[in-house]
Design a protein around this motif. Structure first.
Motif, short mmCIF file in Angstrom:
data_model
loop_
_atom_site.label_atom_id
_atom_site.label_comp_id
_atom_site.label_asym_id
_atom_site.label_seq_id
_atom_site.Cartn_x
_atom_site.Cartn_y
_atom_site.Cartn_z
N UNK A 114 0.93 -1.12 -0.11
CA UNK A 114 -0.04 0.03 -0.25
C UNK A 114 0.69 1.28 -0.10
N UNK A 115 1.96 1.31 0.82
CA UNK A 115 2.74 2.54 0.81
C UNK A 115 3.28 3.14 -0.36
N UNK A 116 3.32 2.21 -1.35
CA UNK A 116 3.85 2.57 -2.82
C UNK A 116 2.97 2.21 -3.82
N UNK A 117 1.97 1.56 -3.45
CA UNK A 117 1.03 1.18 -4.61
C UNK A 117 -0.46 0.81 -4.22
N UNK A 118 -1.06 1.95 -3.80
CA UNK A 118 -2.51 1.86 -2.87
C UNK A 118 -3.33 1.17 -3.77
N UNK A 119 -3.29 1.11 -4.96
CA UNK A 119 -4.36 0.53 -5.96
C UNK A 119 -4.26 -1.11 -6.20
N UNK A 120 -3.21 -1.63 -5.49
CA UNK A 120 -2.62 -2.87 -5.90
C UNK A 120 -3.56 -3.77 -5.31
N UNK A 121 -3.83 -5.00 -6.23
CA UNK A 121 -4.67 -6.01 -6.06
C UNK A 121 -4.31 -6.93 -4.74
N UNK A 122 -3.09 -6.67 -4.24
CA UNK A 122 -2.57 -7.33 -2.96
C UNK A 122 -2.40 -6.57 -1.69
N UNK A 123 -3.12 -5.62 -1.79
CA UNK A 123 -3.37 -4.86 -0.42
C UNK A 123 -4.34 -5.41 0.66
N UNK A 124 -3.83 -5.11 1.86
CA UNK A 124 -4.62 -5.54 2.96
C UNK A 124 -6.16 -5.17 3.11
#
Length: 430
Positions: free
Chosen positions: A63-73
């Motif tokens: 999240x800190x560098x890719x907040x739209x990632x599908x692998x976020x919490x």
């Protein structure tokens, strides 16, 4: 030869998992991550029910560098139908069991991970490195070492390791029966506190006596105050890295409680429990023994005698125990697979590794590829290096360096605290 890739990871713990999750956004990057275990696991022997993280859930893999990632919490919560229920709890500190499940969920989604494959040798070759592993050989341009840390065992306890003297790292996997036993817990950090709580709850049977031994002068809380939390920012890591070794070592000692203290909620629960046992005079006899340095350990009957020195008054005293549980932390180590590279690694005058700003292990004669390390640069990057707090940022720094371009924005956050001195010319102009 199995394949030729751009980046190979040795070990799949949270840190290399973070790199793999971010690399999943980069179709141009050929990456593989090798892990000798058959499946992903994150300290399963310490996942006590009710134990909470000491970092925010936003400090996840990406999240800190890719907040739209599908692998976020956050996406993990959405995909499991728990988003609104999680928000209703209004808590930033989640249970470690839930975070471990999140990590396993991400690991199950990544095709770049190879479990059950042990890397046995990493050899420099023209163009990078060759990894020799169980299945064959893999050529790679760069390597990132993410093999985690190993239990730190006091020298005096090594000869006595066994069923009744052991490190707590795998305590939940042990068939423990401690009913009626005298138990000594050595170590005054979060793990020591959690093990003491489990013992007082009777998780392994109702014990007769509990001695909690710690060389710290008190059972001290984690410093989670706002400005202390700024030690876990890219700006501070950059400032720390530029310091000379004596200054860095001094700061590491002063910053200990910023990353290695006991959660206040755990301390309160512990204090209440010990108070109740004392007031009611029921349950096991409890001795809290801070400020004790463990000097030696010797067999005594069917148990042990711990010989300690009291750092408060200088006196020596003994503690008798049937079982000794070592909650003495973890230490950095280099995996056996890079043994052939060890002579080429640059070290400081004390033998410490030299890790550059981009987490590259410096070598006396740089080859074609780069050897990165995660969780191996505490002395060069500060206390954040072994914590989850800057995991995603560090992964992005490494991937930017591998790509040779700024794919992830790692320097755009404005620093609230100015750590460095202002340049003299700038100061005069002001």
């Amino acid at each position: 030869m199995n394949d030729e890739i751009d980046l190979a990871g040795v070990g799949v713990g949270p840190f290399n998992l973070s790199i793999a999750a971010l690399a999943d956004e980069l179709p141009e990057l050929r990456a593989r991550f090798f892990e000798k275990r058959e499946r992903f696991a994150w300290h399963p022997g310490l996942l006590f029910r009710g134990s909470r993280m000491q970092t925010s859930f936003l400090k996840d893999l990406v999240t800190a560098v890719s907040p739209t990632s599908a692998h976020s919490f956050i996406n993990y919560l959405v995909q499991h139908g728990r988003f609104h229920a999680f928000l209703a709890a209004d808590s930033s500190a989640i249970e470690r069991l839930e975070f471990a499940d999140y990590l396993g969920w991400v690991a199950s989604r990544l095709s770049s991970l190879r479990f059950g494959v042990e890397v046995r040798d990493v050899v420099p070759v023209p163009g990078g490195f060759e990894l020799r592993h169980d299945h064959d050989r893999t050529r790679t341009r760069h390597v990132v070492l993410g093999t985690g840390r190993v239990p730190a065992i006091p020298e005096c306890a090594r000869a006595h390791l066994g069923p009744r003297c052991f490190h707590a790292i795998d305590i939940l996997a042990r068939p423990l029966e401690l009913r009626g036993a005298r138990v000594a817990v050595v170590g005054g950090g979060q793990t020591g506190a959690e093990v003491v709580l489990e013992l007082l709850r009777g998780s392994w049977g109702e014990i007769a006596e509990l001695s909690w031994v710690s060389r710290r002068l008190n059972f001290e809380p984690l410093d989670e105050s706002p400005f202390t939390n700024h030690l876990f920012t890219p700006g501070f890591v950059a400032a720390f890295h530029e310091l000379d070794r004596p200054r860095r070592q001094s700061l590491l000692a002063r910053h200990k409680l910023a990353g290695d203290g006991i959660s206040l909620s755990t301390l309160r629960e512990l204090h209440d429990r010990v108070y109740q046992l004392t007031a009611l005079r029921a349950g096991p006899r409890v001795e809290l023994l801070p400020g004790r340095e463990l000097e030696s350990l010797s067999p005594r009957g069917s148990g042990f005698e711990l010989h300690t020195r009291n750092n408060l008054d200088g006196e020596h005293e003994e503690v008798a125990a049937d079982t000794v549980i070592l909650c003495t932390g973890l230490r950095e180590h280099l995996p056996p697979c890079i043994e052939s590279l060890l002579p080429a690694l640059e070290r400081d005058e004390h033998g410490g590794l030299q890790v550059d700003a981009n987490f590259v292990l410096r070598r006396q004669a740089a080859g074609d590829g780069r050897l990165y390390i995660v969780n191996g640069g505490r002395s060069t990057h500060g206390i954040a290096e072994s914590q989850l707090s800057l995991m995603a940022w560090r992964s992005a720094v490494i991937l930017n360096d591998v790509l040779g371009r700024r794919r992830f924005a790692v320097e755009q956050e404005r620093e609230l605290v100015r750590w460095r001195a202002r340049p003299r010319a700038d100061a005069r102009s002001r």
